[in-house]
Each structure stands twice: as C-alpha cells, then as structure tokens.
Scaffold this motif. Structure first.
Motif, PDB file in Angstrom:
ATOM      1  N   LEU A  14      29.259 -54.429  49.376  1.00 51.90           N
ATOM      2  CA  LEU A  14      28.743 -54.263  48.010  1.00 51.90           C
ATOM      3  C   LEU A  14      29.275 -55.701  47.321  1.00 51.90           C
ATOM      4  CD1 LEU A  14      28.806 -50.524  46.951  1.00 51.90           C
ATOM      5  CD2 LEU A  14      27.078 -51.987  47.555  1.00 51.90           C
ATOM      6  N   ARG A  15      30.353 -56.116  47.489  1.00 56.94           N
ATOM      7  CA  ARG A  15      31.223 -56.955  46.728  1.00 56.94           C
ATOM      8  C   ARG A  15      30.426 -58.498  46.845  1.00 56.94           C
ATOM      9  NH1 ARG A  15      36.087 -57.079  48.624  1.00 56.94           N
ATOM     10  NH2 ARG A  15      36.510 -55.256  47.349  1.00 56.94           N
ATOM     11  N   THR A  16      29.973 -58.572  48.258  1.00 58.28           N
ATOM     12  CA  THR A  16      29.255 -59.749  48.333  1.00 58.28           C
ATOM     13  C   THR A  16      27.710 -59.815  48.039  1.00 58.28           C
ATOM     14  OG1 THR A  16      27.903 -58.956  50.432  1.00 58.28           O
ATOM     15  CG2 THR A  16      30.134 -59.940  50.753  1.00 58.28           C
ATOM     16  N   GLU A  17      27.176 -58.538  47.585  1.00 59.01           N
ATOM     17  CA  GLU A  17      26.084 -58.319  46.725  1.00 59.01           C
ATOM     18  C   GLU A  17      26.187 -58.316  45.367  1.00 59.01           C
ATOM     19  OE1 GLU A  17      23.373 -55.335  48.471  1.00 59.01           O
ATOM     20  OE2 GLU A  17      22.717 -56.725  49.988  1.00 59.01           O
ATOM     21  N   TYR A  18      27.061 -58.497  44.807  1.00 55.76           N
ATOM     22  CA  TYR A  18      27.539 -58.176  43.400  1.00 55.76           C
ATOM     23  C   TYR A  18      27.094 -57.028  42.926  1.00 55.76           C
ATOM     24  CZ  TYR A  18      27.782 -63.515  44.169  1.00 55.76           C
ATOM     25  OH  TYR A  18      28.417 -64.674  44.676  1.00 55.76           O
ATOM     26  N   SER A  19      27.491 -56.048  43.614  1.00 56.94           N
ATOM     27  CA  SER A  19      27.170 -54.715  43.228  1.00 56.94           C
ATOM     28  C   SER A  19      28.256 -53.872  43.539  1.00 56.94           C
ATOM     29  CB  SER A  19      25.573 -54.186  43.666  1.00 56.94           C
ATOM     30  OG  SER A  19      25.735 -54.077  45.227  1.00 56.94           O
ATOM     31  N   GLU A  20      29.428 -54.315  43.703  1.00 56.10           N
ATOM     32  CA  GLU A  20      30.638 -53.474  43.926  1.00 56.10           C
ATOM     33  C   GLU A  20      30.919 -52.446  42.808  1.00 56.10           C
ATOM     34  OE1 GLU A  20      35.500 -54.268  44.840  1.00 56.10           O
ATOM     35  OE2 GLU A  20      34.168 -55.702  43.607  1.00 56.10           O
ATOM     36  N   GLU A  21      30.240 -52.859  41.494  1.00 55.49           N
ATOM     37  CA  GLU A  21      30.491 -51.665  40.382  1.00 55.49           C
ATOM     38  C   GLU A  21      29.860 -50.329  40.708  1.00 55.49           C
ATOM     39  OE1 GLU A  21      26.665 -54.053  39.567  1.00 55.49           O
ATOM     40  OE2 GLU A  21      28.770 -54.525  40.123  1.00 55.49           O
ATOM     41  N   ASN A  22      28.806 -50.319  41.316  1.00 57.89           N
ATOM     42  CA  ASN A  22      28.221 -49.048  41.673  1.00 57.89           C
ATOM     43  C   ASN A  22      29.355 -48.209  42.604  1.00 57.89           C
ATOM     44  OD1 ASN A  22      25.952 -49.798  40.750  1.00 57.89           O
ATOM     45  ND2 ASN A  22      24.693 -50.643  42.609  1.00 57.89           N
ATOM     46  N   MET A  23      29.940 -48.767  43.487  1.00 57.87           N
ATOM     47  CA  MET A  23      30.825 -47.884  44.326  1.00 57.87           C
ATOM     48  C   MET A  23      32.162 -47.801  43.438  1.00 57.87           C
ATOM     49  SD  MET A  23      32.212 -46.833  47.087  1.00 57.87           S
ATOM     50  CE  MET A  23      31.515 -47.516  48.703  1.00 57.87           C
ATOM     51  N   LEU A  24      32.708 -48.533  42.404  1.00 60.57           N
ATOM     52  CA  LEU A  24      33.756 -48.218  41.672  1.00 60.57           C
ATOM     53  C   LEU A  24      33.221 -47.313  40.770  1.00 60.57           C
ATOM     54  CD1 LEU A  24      34.956 -51.969  40.944  1.00 60.57           C
ATOM     55  CD2 LEU A  24      35.981 -50.267  42.571  1.00 60.57           C
ATOM     56  N   PHE A  25      32.324 -47.229  40.109  1.00 60.71           N
ATOM     57  CA  PHE A  25      31.753 -45.978  39.058  1.00 60.71           C
ATOM     58  C   PHE A  25      31.689 -44.845  40.054  1.00 60.71           C
ATOM     59  CE2 PHE A  25      28.089 -43.481  37.733  1.00 60.71           C
ATOM     60  CZ  PHE A  25      28.492 -43.192  36.556  1.00 60.71           C
ATOM     61  N   TRP A  26      31.201 -44.773  41.326  1.00 65.83           N
ATOM     62  CA  TRP A  26      30.999 -43.453  41.980  1.00 65.83           C
ATOM     63  C   TRP A  26      32.365 -42.928  42.277  1.00 65.83           C
ATOM     64  CZ3 TRP A  26      32.591 -41.604  46.569  1.00 65.83           C
ATOM     65  CH2 TRP A  26      32.393 -40.216  47.169  1.00 65.83           C
ATOM     66  N   LEU A  27      33.226 -43.828  42.751  1.00 60.72           N
ATOM     67  CA  LEU A  27      34.876 -43.502  42.856  1.00 60.72           C
ATOM     68  C   LEU A  27      35.464 -42.926  41.523  1.00 60.72           C
ATOM     69  CD1 LEU A  27      36.095 -46.259  45.088  1.00 60.72           C
ATOM     70  CD2 LEU A  27      35.599 -43.884  45.964  1.00 60.72           C
ATOM     71  N   ALA A  28      35.089 -43.516  40.453  1.00 57.67           N
ATOM     72  CA  ALA A  28      35.728 -43.018  39.229  1.00 57.67           C
ATOM     73  C   ALA A  28      35.499 -41.849  38.777  1.00 57.67           C
ATOM     74  CB  ALA A  28      35.499 -44.164  38.065  1.00 57.67           C
ATOM     75  N   CYS A  29      34.229 -41.290  39.123  1.00 55.16           N
ATOM     76  CA  CYS A  29      33.528 -40.231  38.948  1.00 55.16           C
ATOM     77  C   CYS A  29      34.394 -38.961  39.594  1.00 55.16           C
ATOM     78  CB  CYS A  29      32.017 -40.301  38.912  1.00 55.16           C
ATOM     79  SG  CYS A  29      31.178 -41.410  37.658  1.00 55.16           S
ATOM     80  N   GLU A  30      34.259 -39.453  41.134  1.00 47.43           N
ATOM     81  CA  GLU A  30      35.104 -38.615  41.812  1.00 47.43           C
ATOM     82  C   GLU A  30      36.105 -38.318  41.513  1.00 47.43           C
ATOM     83  OE1 GLU A  30      33.631 -37.017  44.995  1.00 47.43           O
ATOM     84  OE2 GLU A  30      32.165 -37.281  43.649  1.00 47.43           O
ATOM     85  N   GLU A  31      37.247 -39.261  40.995  1.00 49.32           N
ATOM     86  CA  GLU A  31      38.436 -39.071  40.425  1.00 49.32           C
ATOM     87  C   GLU A  31      38.406 -38.142  39.200  1.00 49.32           C
ATOM     88  OE1 GLU A  31      41.855 -41.702  38.554  1.00 49.32           O
ATOM     89  OE2 GLU A  31      40.870 -42.402  40.151  1.00 49.32           O
ATOM     90  N   LEU A  32      37.277 -38.467  38.162  1.00 49.10           N
ATOM     91  CA  LEU A  32      37.246 -37.686  37.226  1.00 49.10           C
ATOM     92  C   LEU A  32      37.014 -36.045  37.285  1.00 49.10           C
ATOM     93  CD1 LEU A  32      37.412 -37.623  33.884  1.00 49.10           C
ATOM     94  CD2 LEU A  32      34.723 -38.051  34.236  1.00 49.10           C
ATOM     95  N   LYS A  33      36.517 -35.808  38.435  1.00 49.80           N
ATOM     96  CA  LYS A  33      36.037 -34.468  38.644  1.00 49.80           C
ATOM     97  C   LYS A  33      37.266 -33.579  39.078  1.00 49.80           C
ATOM     98  CE  LYS A  33      31.453 -35.280  40.509  1.00 49.80           C
ATOM     99  NZ  LYS A  33      30.692 -35.341  41.384  1.00 49.80           N
ATOM    100  N   THR A  34      38.282 -34.382  39.585  1.00 51.59           N
ATOM    101  CA  THR A  34      39.491 -33.851  40.057  1.00 51.59           C
ATOM    102  C   THR A  34      40.532 -33.443  39.004  1.00 51.59           C
ATOM    103  OG1 THR A  34      40.943 -35.679  40.580  1.00 51.59           O
ATOM    104  CG2 THR A  34      39.447 -34.841  42.044  1.00 51.59           C
ATOM    105  N   GLU A  35      40.334 -33.882  37.620  1.00 55.35           N
ATOM    106  CA  GLU A  35      41.170 -33.614  36.529  1.00 55.35           C
ATOM    107  C   GLU A  35      41.381 -32.496  35.825  1.00 55.35           C
ATOM    108  OE1 GLU A  35      44.367 -34.265  34.930  1.00 55.35           O
ATOM    109  OE2 GLU A  35      44.000 -35.958  36.051  1.00 55.35           O
ATOM    110  N   ALA A  36      42.067 -31.751  35.581  1.00 54.83           N
ATOM    111  CA  ALA A  36      42.032 -30.618  34.981  1.00 54.83           C
ATOM    112  C   ALA A  36      42.525 -30.738  33.376  1.00 54.83           C
ATOM    113  CB  ALA A  36      42.858 -29.514  35.423  1.00 54.83           C
ATOM    114  N   ASN A  37      43.377 -31.772  33.061  1.00 53.82           N
ATOM    115  CA  ASN A  37      44.099 -31.809  31.755  1.00 53.82           C
ATOM    116  C   ASN A  37      42.768 -32.260  30.964  1.00 53.82           C
ATOM    117  OD1 ASN A  37      45.087 -33.428  29.566  1.00 53.82           O
ATOM    118  ND2 ASN A  37      47.131 -32.873  30.784  1.00 53.82           N
ATOM    119  N   GLN A  38      42.464 -31.568  29.897  1.00 49.50           N
ATOM    120  CA  GLN A  38      41.574 -32.335  28.947  1.00 49.50           C
ATOM    121  C   GLN A  38      41.661 -33.537  28.271  1.00 49.50           C
ATOM    122  OE1 GLN A  38      38.371 -30.834  28.852  1.00 49.50           O
ATOM    123  NE2 GLN A  38      37.814 -32.901  27.581  1.00 49.50           N
ATOM    124  N   HIS A  39      43.010 -33.672  27.946  1.00 50.73           N
ATOM    125  CA  HIS A  39      43.568 -35.166  27.514  1.00 50.73           C
ATOM    126  C   HIS A  39      43.058 -36.206  28.236  1.00 50.73           C
ATOM    127  CE1 HIS A  39      45.496 -37.890  24.801  1.00 50.73           C
ATOM    128  NE2 HIS A  39      46.143 -38.176  25.910  1.00 50.73           N
TER     129      HIS A  39
END
Length: 122
Positions: A14-39
């Motif tokens: 994806l980095r070679t296609e200049y679309s790595e942000e799609n994977m980074l966004f997906w991973l950030a969303c996955e990480e957010l889903k594991t968070e329980a602390n509202q702050h």
C-alpha cells in the motif's frame, strides 16, 4: 488482515501505491475497539479523526459524505465504535481495489516462490 505478517507485507505494498493511510486507519479503528476507558476512547477518537477523517489531514481516507456526516455526529460523544461504518468502507475499498492488485504484484508473487533451505553453519 488477520495475520500480522500478512498485514505487514500488504501495508508495504500500500505504501508503494500511496494508500498506506487506509491500513493505518483500519488498524487505529481496531485498536480503538479494544479500549474500555472512556477518557482514552475520547482521545484516540479525536486523534483518528484528526489523522484520517479531517479534510485538513494529509492522511485523509476516502469516505463518502454519508459516512463522514455520521462520524461528525458521533464525535459529539465518541465511543469505541464511532468509526465502524468508515472502517467497513475502507476495508471494502482495500478488498475490492488494492488487494486484487496486491495479489498480482511482484511483491506477492515473490512470497509464493519456494525459499532456498537455510544453511546452518557451525
């Protein structure tokens, strides 16, 4: 997307296609889903918004107006699932667009070649 090693190789592609942000966004969303602390959810949601959803971001992902408007409403009271619709949209984009190109790329084809046995020198 289930395998860390597979994600790493796909992300490099994806980095070679200049679309790595799609994977980074997906991973950030996955990480957010594991968070329980509202702050922490509030802070991570703000960072995800600023990094990937804001039209001012250099890493902005391509979202349709309906999804973007939904996120804007949900950002009033963010939850671990604020970006679920956007994450699905980006996953679908990668699945239909980037992933087929990855499967026909030299990078992927090289993974399929038999690797020479490792010699163990003493």
């Amino acid at each position: 997307m289930h395998s860390p090693a597979g994600r790493s190789v796909f992300r490099a592609f994806l980095r070679t296609e200049y679309s790595e942000e799609n994977m980074l966004f997906w991973l950030a969303c996955e990480e957010l889903k594991t968070e329980a602390n509202q702050h922490v959810v509030d802070e991570k949601a703000r960072l995800i918004y600023e990094d990937y959803v804001s039209i001012l971001s250099p890493k902005e992902v391509s979202l349709d107006s309906r999804v973007r408007e939904g996120i804007n409403r949900k950002m009033q009271e963010p939850s671990a699932h604020t970006f679920d619709d956007a994450q699905l949209q980006i996953y679908t984009l990668m699945h239909r667009d980037s992933y087929p190109r990855f499967l026909s790329s030299p990078t992927y084809r090289a993974l399929l070649l038999p690797q020479p046995p490792q010699s163990s020198e003493a």
